[in-house]
Every structure is written in structure tokens, then in C-alpha cells.
Design a protein around this motif. Structure first.
Motif, short mmCIF file in Angstrom:
data_model
loop_
_atom_site.label_atom_id
_atom_site.label_comp_id
_atom_site.label_asym_id
_atom_site.label_seq_id
_atom_site.Cartn_x
_atom_site.Cartn_y
_atom_site.Cartn_z
N GLU A 76 -15.02 40.23 69.97
CA GLU A 76 -14.02 39.85 68.77
C GLU A 76 -13.83 38.28 68.67
OE1 GLU A 76 -10.33 41.73 69.81
OE2 GLU A 76 -11.21 43.86 69.48
N LEU A 77 -13.85 37.52 69.94
CA LEU A 77 -13.71 36.02 69.69
C LEU A 77 -14.98 35.42 70.36
CD1 LEU A 77 -11.35 34.06 68.88
CD2 LEU A 77 -10.57 34.06 71.11
N PRO A 78 -15.62 34.31 69.99
CA PRO A 78 -16.74 33.61 70.42
C PRO A 78 -16.06 32.78 71.59
CG PRO A 78 -16.33 32.58 68.31
CD PRO A 78 -15.32 33.79 68.44
N PRO A 79 -16.83 32.50 72.63
CA PRO A 79 -16.52 31.58 73.79
C PRO A 79 -15.94 30.50 73.51
CG PRO A 79 -18.82 32.00 73.90
CD PRO A 79 -18.14 32.89 72.86
N SER A 80 -16.54 29.52 72.40
CA SER A 80 -16.21 28.49 71.90
C SER A 80 -14.74 28.35 71.51
CB SER A 80 -16.95 27.80 70.73
OG SER A 80 -16.92 28.72 69.43
N LYS A 81 -14.22 29.36 71.11
CA LYS A 81 -12.85 29.48 70.64
C LYS A 81 -11.81 29.80 71.67
CE LYS A 81 -13.26 30.28 65.53
NZ LYS A 81 -12.98 31.10 64.71
N ALA A 82 -12.33 30.86 72.65
CA ALA A 82 -11.67 31.13 73.84
C ALA A 82 -11.43 29.94 74.80
CB ALA A 82 -12.39 32.37 74.45
N LEU A 83 -12.55 29.14 75.02
CA LEU A 83 -12.55 28.02 76.01
C LEU A 83 -11.57 26.76 75.44
CD1 LEU A 83 -16.11 27.65 76.96
CD2 LEU A 83 -14.25 28.56 78.36
N GLN A 84 -10.96 26.92 74.00
CA GLN A 84 -9.94 25.86 73.71
C GLN A 84 -8.60 26.15 74.31
OE1 GLN A 84 -10.63 23.22 71.63
NE2 GLN A 84 -12.82 24.23 71.99
N LEU A 85 -8.28 27.20 74.93
CA LEU A 85 -7.19 27.30 75.92
C LEU A 85 -7.24 26.21 77.09
CD1 LEU A 85 -4.44 28.53 76.52
CD2 LEU A 85 -5.75 30.62 77.45
N CYS A 86 -8.47 25.84 77.51
CA CYS A 86 -8.56 24.84 78.65
C CYS A 86 -7.94 23.57 78.17
CB CYS A 86 -10.11 24.75 79.02
SG CYS A 86 -11.05 26.02 79.50
N THR A 87 -8.10 23.31 76.86
CA THR A 87 -7.40 22.25 76.57
C THR A 87 -6.12 21.88 76.56
OG1 THR A 87 -7.84 22.52 74.18
CG2 THR A 87 -9.58 21.52 75.06
N LEU A 88 -5.25 23.36 76.79
CA LEU A 88 -3.79 23.14 77.00
C LEU A 88 -3.37 23.31 78.29
CD1 LEU A 88 -2.98 25.56 74.15
CD2 LEU A 88 -2.97 22.87 74.14
N LEU A 89 -4.51 23.31 79.32
CA LEU A 89 -4.12 23.32 80.86
C LEU A 89 -4.34 22.18 81.39
CD1 LEU A 89 -5.51 26.98 81.04
CD2 LEU A 89 -3.26 26.53 81.16
N TYR A 141 0.42 17.82 80.70
CA TYR A 141 0.19 19.27 81.24
C TYR A 141 0.25 19.32 82.77
CZ TYR A 141 -1.99 19.57 76.64
OH TYR A 141 -2.18 19.86 75.16
N SER A 142 -0.30 18.19 83.24
CA SER A 142 0.07 18.13 85.08
C SER A 142 1.28 18.22 85.37
CB SER A 142 -0.83 16.90 85.53
OG SER A 142 -2.15 16.85 85.14
N LYS A 143 2.21 17.55 84.48
CA LYS A 143 3.72 17.64 84.88
C LYS A 143 4.25 19.01 84.80
CE LYS A 143 4.51 12.76 83.46
NZ LYS A 143 5.41 11.93 82.45
N LEU A 144 3.86 19.54 83.69
CA LEU A 144 4.27 20.91 83.53
C LEU A 144 3.80 22.11 84.39
CD1 LEU A 144 4.05 21.58 79.72
CD2 LEU A 144 5.98 21.13 80.90
N ALA A 145 2.45 21.69 85.08
CA ALA A 145 1.93 22.61 86.23
C ALA A 145 2.65 22.55 87.55
CB ALA A 145 0.45 21.98 86.30
N ALA A 146 3.56 21.41 87.60
CA ALA A 146 4.18 21.12 88.86
C ALA A 146 5.13 22.55 89.13
CB ALA A 146 4.85 20.05 88.85
N GLY A 147 5.77 23.01 87.96
CA GLY A 147 6.48 24.13 87.92
C GLY A 147 5.70 25.50 88.21
N CYS A 148 4.47 25.56 88.29
CA CYS A 148 3.67 26.67 88.32
C CYS A 148 3.34 26.80 89.98
CB CYS A 148 2.45 26.57 87.52
SG CYS A 148 3.12 26.79 85.88
N GLY A 149 3.86 26.07 90.77
CA GLY A 149 3.63 25.88 92.12
C GLY A 149 2.20 25.16 92.45
#
Length: 569
Positions: free
Chosen positions: A243-256, A195-203
Motif C-alpha cells: 500500500e505504501l512504497p518504502p521511499s515514503k515509509a522511510l520518511q518517518l526516519c527524518t522525524l526521529l 529530536y535528540s532532546k525529545l528522545a531523552a524523554g523516551c529513555g
């Protein structure tokens, strides 16, 4: 005789026409009222299958043109992601011919990302990127806007635009680019280093912001904020907590990338506590490295936690969401103590103790009674409690009632208080408040003294709780208008209260209940990484909050290492 008959006929004719003039509009209104729900149900089914984030409106708040037929429209639908508008007849066609923001796309082989233009309904305050003249001033469907970087350009200037590359605009450092998610989806081995390598393309300095909004908080501004943030950001990073509890919304953090994510919570103190509990669950799952930094956009009634962290006593749209994002980027990192409240009922030794998390304060007495009465009536008629002003007025009425009834009288005879194992002799009190933060009661600073009794400011990171007492509801009101001080009972790392008899109202962070004889123990649980805003408060209308002293940054222990793992104590 004939004249009287003629006059009678004229009177009946006038009466008939008057009846028709009154009944026809009424019948038309009733017919429209019956047709409107049926139409909305049909549109809702259409919206559910649509690729756009459609929202229906009976009246646009500014001159608007249909992006399909180019005709002016008064009522219709708009997409809060890409901004296209359409009347009812053109919605299906708009779905077919007009594309919305794609949350995940493949980047072109040349590595470039191009503008995605939408024609018409450009903001009046925008300027053309090519000729630098004002856009959106002509009374027709014209000019273009990029849905990602918000760049605007005239019809005539689009063909001569030198550069069609999109850099995601001012907020590129907080937007999750659609090509990043595509690359993550193609990874065979999902590892934080990848993920850190891919983040290099985001500036450099890329710190994506996830927006979690509670549409049920405070003055119902959550719905508007969701649309405004979806317009500026990638829709995938904006979540509706109804509509979506925070426990599920925060799972996006694990892809960043680890330690790079900021979470903006739009809601009251209860919503913030809900999100922080979900972050604690992430720790239990071994996802400590993905823990985000949390910041607040206060939408609730009290908002004492947001006020203590410098985000104001309540947001009412006085600053644009663009400035909100800028404030998030400029904020400082602080560690905030979180506490465990354990309630063991007397005589129920085989029942599991009640365990709650505390960020703000615990109280027993008149303020908890007001919260309990308010909560009970809000559960019965939630639609009535949609305004922050109405909510505070209801609190005032319950406080006035308790001044006369005094339901919490002689609390000092019913309860025992221990601070770090030492028992405290209580004066004649009706309430005890245990605070972790500087503000209480919707903007009042409890611990700091007034006049000849100055006390040092509270800190959210010192592992200490401030314990005070109040003589009743009238004393609480005097404290809030700075006519009196609370009874300071001391500071402690551990607080223990024993309710010996009767039933008393209690609350933790605004969540009240009635409790029989029990033992309450408050101990340190963990620390949360929060963002502190040192600028002026955003709620200019709340005079009581603006008069209170703002805690300076020097009283809060800041840290620059945002990837530090917070461990349970």
C-alpha cells in the motif's frame, strides 16, 4: 395392484425427501455464498471510516467474546492494533464506545503515561500484574490487557492495582511513544538536535524499529506479521509495502533522532533490495544522517541475503515476533557492499544504458533461465505461487527441463569475461555467476570448497566479487546437494562480461530478463549498514540450509558507530 401403487408412492416419497435433503443445504450454501461478498463490501465501507484496524474473520481460531455485548462469537471482526473483538451487529457500537491505540497524543501535564486497558480475550499464558496468578482462564469476557505494555490484570485486581502508570513494557526501547510524535508535531523548527532532546524523554538506549512488510512475499505471512507487530508497537511504525512504497515509509526516519532507527524488512531478497534502493534515494536528498540500520525477516523463496546475514533461510512463524524483536536488539552492525550493474546493448548507442543495483549476485545461464521461466508463470497466475514449497518445486521442474533441452549450451563461445581488466579463458560452461554474498540458490555456499579444495569464506564488506562457472542445470543441482564444486574463475573488484551473439537469460538478485548482445559492467556502488544475527538459523525445516556452514562474526567487519555516514565510492 393396490400394493404396487403403494410401493410406488413410497418410492416417490423417499426420492422426494432425498432430493430435498440434498438440495436444501446446497441452496443455503449458495445463498450464503452470494450474500457473503455483499456483506464484505458493506463491512469494508464501514472499516474504511473506522478508527480501528478491523479485520473480518469467518472463524476465530480460539474462544472469543464480543467486547461490546460480552457474548461468545464465532465470526466477526477484530482490531489488530488494540485487540478488541466484535460481532457484526456490534462493530458500529464498538467504534463509538471503545477507543483504539492513538498514534499521537498529548502527554498529561504531570508528565506521566497511563495504561490503556482493553477488557477480555486475554492470552491464556499471561499473568496478573497484581496477584501474579494466571489470567484469561475463565470462559467469559473478563480480565484486562494494556494495549501498549501488554500488562494483564484480573477484574478484581484492577481497582487495587498500586501503579496505573504505563512504561510501554519490555519493548519500550523500540516503540515510538504517541506523546513523542505529538511533541514533534508541535516543534516550530524541526532540527535533528531537537529530536535528540525529545528522545531523552523516551529513555536511554531508545532505538525505534520500523517494520516494513511485503504481504506478497513467499508464503503470504506478511498479513499476519503486520497485525502482530501493530499489537506490540505503535501502528504508525508498521507499514504494508503493498500500500505504501518504502521511499515514503522511510520518511518517518527524518522525524526521529539521527542514527537511532532500525528497519525490519519482512519479505524476500527483492523486497530488501527495494528498501535499500529507497535508502540510496535518501542519500541523494542529503538525508545521510537519518540513514537507518536494516535487518531482515525472510519471507521469500530463496532468502540468500537473509541467510548470509544469519537470519535464516525462511521464516514460517516458528518463533514469536517478541523474540524477533529481541534478536534485532542483540544483532551486530555490519557493512555490506552494494554494486552497480550497467548493461549496454550492442548497436543501441543512443539508448540509455540499463542500470541495476546488486546485493546478492548476477548470473547468466541456466539458473537465470529457471528464474525467467518462474517469473513469467508467476506473473500469469500469482495465486498459485503462494507457498515456498510450491515455488521450489516449480524451480526443480524447470531445472529438470533444462537438463534435457540445454538452452544455454556453448556459453563460453558466446561470451567474454574480464576480471579487473584481465581476460579469463573460459572452459566449456553454460553459466557464469558473480556473487557478493556467501549463499546462492536458496541456501548453497558457492565459493567455499569441499574435500581437498578448501577456500576462505566470502565477506560482504571486502569490495570483492566471487566469480564462478557451472556446466549446466544438472551441475547446479549437484552443487546444491554437495556432490560437486563450481568452477572458480576468480575474485575481482570490477567484472566485465561481453555477450557477443545470440540472446541469453540473465538475472540480478532474482529479477530476470532475456538479453541480446551487450556489455555488462559490475562496479562497486556503495555500502549499506545491515544487522547481522550470530545465533542459530530460524529455519529448521530447510535441511540444505541448516547443513551449510554459518559465517562467523569474525569474518564480517563490524562497527559500533551506527551514525557513520556511508558515502558513494
Amino acid at each position: 395392484m393396490e400394493e404396487s401403487t403403494e410401493e410406488l408412492r413410497e418410492e416417490w416419497t423417499l426420492l422426494l425427501w432425498t432430493t430435498v435433503a440434498v438440495l436444501v443445504p446446497v441452496l443455503i450454501t449458495l445463498w450464503c455464498s452470494f450474500q457473503r461478498p455483499k456483506r464484505k463490501v458493506q463491512l469494508k465501507d464501514l472499516f474504511r471510516k473506522s478508527k480501528h484496524g478491523w479485520h473480518y474473520t469467518d472463524l476465530f481460531n480460539k474462544p472469543t467474546y464480543c467486547c461490546v455485548c460480552s457474548q461468545p462469537i464465532l465470526q466477526g471482526a477484530f482490531c489488530d492494533c488494540c485487540g478488541i473483538c466484535a460481532d457484526e451487529q456490534c462493530i458500529q457500537r464498538a467504534d463509538r464506545i471503545l477507543s483504539c491505540k492513538e498514534i499521537m497524543i498529548q502527554r498529561p501535564t504531570d508528565g506521566r503515561f497511563y495504561h490503556q486497558w482493553v477488557r477480555g480475550n486475554v492470552p491464556l499464558a499471561s499473568y496478573c500484574a497484581e496477584c501474579k496468578q494466571q489470567c484469561g482462564t475463565q470462559p467469559k469476557l473478563c480480565d484486562y490487557r494494556c494495549v501498549w505494555c501488554q500488562t494483564t490484570v484480573h477484574d478484581d485486581c484492577l481497582s487495587s492495582l498500586n501503579d496505573d502508570l504505563c512504561d510501554l513494557g519490555e519493548f519500550r526501547s523500540v516503540i515510538i511513544p504517541p506523546y513523542y510524535l505529538y511533541q514533534v508535531n508541535k516543534l516550530r523548527q524541526r532540527h535533528p538536535d531537537e529530536y535528540s532532546k525529545l528522545a531523552a524523554g523516551c529513555g536511554s538506549g531508545w532505538t525505534p524499529v520500523l517494520v516494513l512488510a511485503n504481504t506478497r512475499s513467499g508464503n503470504n505471512m506478511g498479513e499476519v506479521l503486520l497485525g502482530e507487530f501493530r499489537t506490540l508497537l505503535n501502528p504508525v511504525q508498521v507499514f504494508d509495502l503493498s500500500e505504501l512504497p518504502p521511499s515514503k515509509a522511510l520518511q518517518l526516519c527524518t522525524l526521529l533522532p539521527p542514527g537511532s532507527v532500525h528497519v525490519l524488512v519482512c519479505g524476500g531478497d527483492g523486497t530488501v533490495g527495494w528498501v535499500l534502493d529507497a535508502i540510496d534515494t535518501m542519500k541523494l536528498k542529503g538525508q545521510d544522517q537519518f540513514i537507518p540500520l536494516v535487518t531482515i525477516l525472510p519471507l521469500g523463496t530463496g532468502n540468500d541475503l537473509a541467510n548470509s546475514l544469519g537470519w535464516g533461510a525462511g521464516y514460517a512463524g516458528e518463533i514469536p515476533v517478541e523474540q524477533v524483536l529481541r534478536n534485532v536488539l542483540e544483532a551486530e552492525v555490519v557493512k555490506m557492499d552494494r554494486w552497480k550493474v550497467q548493461v549496454v546493448s550492442k548497436g543501441n548507442y543512443f539508448r540509455k544504458p540499463k542500470v541495476l543495483s546488486m546485493n546478492n549476485y548476477f548470473s547468466v545461464g541456466p539458473d537465470a533461465l529457471m528464474a525467467l521461466n518462474f517469473h513469467a508463470h508467476r506473473e500469469k497466475t500469482p495465486s498459485f505461487f503462494s507457498s515456498r514449497i510450491i515455488n521450489k518445486a516449480v524451480y526443480f521442474l524447470y531445472g529438470t527441463k533444462d537438463c534435457l533441452v540445454q538452452e544455454c549450451k556453448d556459453l563460453d563461445k558466446r561470451i567474454e569475461l574480464e576480471l579487473d581488466g584481465e581476460q579469463v579463458n573460459l572452459p566449456s560452461l553454460e553459466g557464469i555467476i558473480v556473487c557478493n554474498i556467501g549463499y546462492w540458490g536458496g541456501g548453497c555456499r558457492l565459493w567455499e570448497g569441499m574435500g581437498d579444495e578448501p577456500y576462505p569464506p566470502t565477506r560482504v564488506d571486502d569490495g570483492l566479487l566471487e566469480v564462478v562457472g557451472v556446466y549446466g542445470s544438472f551441475h547446479c543441482a549437484q552443487i546444491q546437494v554437495k556432490l560437486a564444486n563450481p568452477v572458480r574463475l576468480g575474485q575481482a573488484h570490477t567484472v566485465r562480461l561481453v555477450l557477443k551473439s545470440s540472446r541469453m537469460p540473465m538475472q540480478v538478485d532474482g529479477e530476470p530478463w532475456a538479453q541480446g548482445p551487450c556489455t555488462i559492467t559490475i562496479t562497486h556502488k556503495t555500502q549499506a549498514l545491515m544487522l547481522y544475527h550470530s545465533a542459530e538459523q530460524t529455519d529448521d525445516d530447510d535441511s540444505s540450509a541448516s547443513e551449510c556452514e554459518e559465517p562467523s562474526a569474525e569474518h564480517i567487519d563490524t562497527t559500533s558507530n551506527t551514525q557513520e555516514t556511508v558515502t558513494e565510492s
